[in-house]
Design a protein around this motif. Sequence first.
Motif, PDB file in Angstrom:
ATOM      1  N   PHE A  38       0.952  -1.353   0.013  1.00  0.00           N
ATOM      2  CA  PHE A  38      -0.032  -0.082  -0.027  1.00  0.00           C
ATOM      3  C   PHE A  38       0.925   1.201  -0.051  1.00  0.00           C
ATOM      4  O   PHE A  38       1.831   1.300   0.919  1.00  0.00           O
ATOM      5  N   ILE A  39       0.540   2.200  -0.894  1.00  0.00           N
ATOM      6  CA  ILE A  39       1.487   3.416  -0.847  1.00  0.00           C
ATOM      7  C   ILE A  39       0.539   4.383  -0.078  1.00  0.00           C
ATOM      8  O   ILE A  39      -0.602   4.698  -0.320  1.00  0.00           O
ATOM      9  N   GLN A  40       0.887   4.892   0.923  1.00  0.00           N
ATOM     10  CA  GLN A  40       0.331   5.676   1.895  1.00  0.00           C
ATOM     11  C   GLN A  40       1.168   6.752   1.827  1.00  0.00           C
ATOM     12  O   GLN A  40       2.022   7.254   2.384  1.00  0.00           O
ATOM     13  N   PRO A  41       0.432   8.069   1.406  1.00  0.00           N
ATOM     14  CA  PRO A  41       1.144   9.487   1.446  1.00  0.00           C
ATOM     15  C   PRO A  41       1.242   9.869   3.030  1.00  0.00           C
ATOM     16  O   PRO A  41       0.396   9.478   3.745  1.00  0.00           O
ATOM     17  N   VAL A  42       2.088  10.836   3.084  1.00  0.00           N
ATOM     18  CA  VAL A  42       2.456  11.235   4.544  1.00  0.00           C
ATOM     19  C   VAL A  42       1.252  12.241   4.974  1.00  0.00           C
ATOM     20  O   VAL A  42       0.745  13.153   4.301  1.00  0.00           O
ATOM     21  N   LYS A  43       1.029  11.946   6.064  1.00  0.00           N
ATOM     22  CA  LYS A  43      -0.267  12.776   6.684  1.00  0.00           C
ATOM     23  C   LYS A  43       0.322  14.355   7.022  1.00  0.00           C
ATOM     24  O   LYS A  43       1.381  14.228   8.099  1.00  0.00           O
ATOM     25  N   THR A  44      -0.271  15.365   6.748  1.00  0.00           N
ATOM     26  CA  THR A  44       0.353  16.664   7.152  1.00  0.00           C
ATOM     27  C   THR A  44      -0.991  17.635   7.528  1.00  0.00           C
ATOM     28  O   THR A  44      -1.843  17.006   7.351  1.00  0.00           O
ATOM     29  N   GLU A  45      -0.883  18.875   7.629  1.00  0.00           N
ATOM     30  CA  GLU A  45      -1.788  19.605   7.926  1.00  0.00           C
ATOM     31  C   GLU A  45      -3.071  19.495   6.668  1.00  0.00           C
ATOM     32  O   GLU A  45      -4.248  19.694   6.752  1.00  0.00           O
ATOM     33  N   SER A  46      -2.394  20.024   5.471  1.00  0.00           N
ATOM     34  CA  SER A  46      -3.314  19.960   4.282  1.00  0.00           C
ATOM     35  C   SER A  46      -3.628  18.652   3.709  1.00  0.00           C
ATOM     36  O   SER A  46      -4.385  18.458   2.730  1.00  0.00           O
ATOM     37  N   ASN A  47      -3.033  17.474   3.999  1.00  0.00           N
ATOM     38  CA  ASN A  47      -3.242  16.146   3.389  1.00  0.00           C
ATOM     39  C   ASN A  47      -3.500  14.966   4.591  1.00  0.00           C
ATOM     40  O   ASN A  47      -2.785  14.831   5.591  1.00  0.00           O
ATOM     41  N   ASN A  48      -4.696  14.500   4.351  1.00  0.00           N
ATOM     42  CA  ASN A  48      -5.376  13.676   5.575  1.00  0.00           C
ATOM     43  C   ASN A  48      -4.488  12.198   5.443  1.00  0.00           C
ATOM     44  O   ASN A  48      -4.952  11.551   6.359  1.00  0.00           O
ATOM     45  N   GLY A  49      -3.854  11.960   4.544  1.00  0.00           N
ATOM     46  CA  GLY A  49      -3.286  10.756   4.744  1.00  0.00           C
ATOM     47  C   GLY A  49      -3.593   9.447   3.875  1.00  0.00           C
ATOM     48  O   GLY A  49      -3.297   8.369   4.270  1.00  0.00           O
ATOM     49  N   GLY A  50      -4.846   9.683   3.137  1.00  0.00           N
ATOM     50  CA  GLY A  50      -5.554   8.609   2.445  1.00  0.00           C
ATOM     51  C   GLY A  50      -4.746   7.830   1.420  1.00  0.00           C
ATOM     52  O   GLY A  50      -3.782   8.658   1.066  1.00  0.00           O
ATOM     53  N   GLY A  51      -5.082   6.529   0.896  1.00  0.00           N
ATOM     54  CA  GLY A  51      -4.304   5.833   0.379  1.00  0.00           C
ATOM     55  C   GLY A  51      -4.508   6.180  -1.235  1.00  0.00           C
ATOM     56  O   GLY A  51      -5.381   6.984  -1.583  1.00  0.00           O
ATOM     57  N   LEU A  52      -3.965   5.688  -2.232  1.00  0.00           N
ATOM     58  CA  LEU A  52      -4.182   5.812  -3.705  1.00  0.00           C
ATOM     59  C   LEU A  52      -5.059   4.702  -4.156  1.00  0.00           C
ATOM     60  O   LEU A  52      -4.806   3.776  -3.911  1.00  0.00           O
ATOM     61  N   VAL A  53      -5.847   5.575  -5.166  1.00  0.00           N
ATOM     62  CA  VAL A  53      -6.667   4.654  -5.944  1.00  0.00           C
ATOM     63  C   VAL A  53      -6.752   4.996  -7.487  1.00  0.00           C
ATOM     64  O   VAL A  53      -6.602   6.313  -7.613  1.00  0.00           O
TER      65      VAL A  53
END
Length: 104
Positions: A38-53
């Motif tokens: 699973f590629i999980q983007p890093v969670k930041t203030e502006s990015n909630n960290g959901g996965g890629l689809v």
Amino acid sequence: MKTSFLVTFLLAAAVCTHALEEVKDSNGNPVRVGAQYFIQPVKTESNNGGGLVPAATNILPFCPLGITQTLLPYQPGLPVSFGYHPNILGRDTIDTSADINIEF
């Protein structure tokens, strides 16, 4: 002159013998050909960290699909696998600076 040649030769030999480095997953293990990740983007203030689809980039027709991030952080997205094209016999891990295919 001889010293200069020797230094140049040693530097060239060091560059040419640089070994390939294995790509590591988030646990520090080598990324395996064909295994699912699973590629999980890093969670930041502006990015909630959901996965890629995969998702439609146009209303009609739906193809080709693009890749987008899910809106909910608890959705891991779809797993992907990595492979070489063409296949490299005897290699079961992914190396840095290698041409690879990424498949959903």
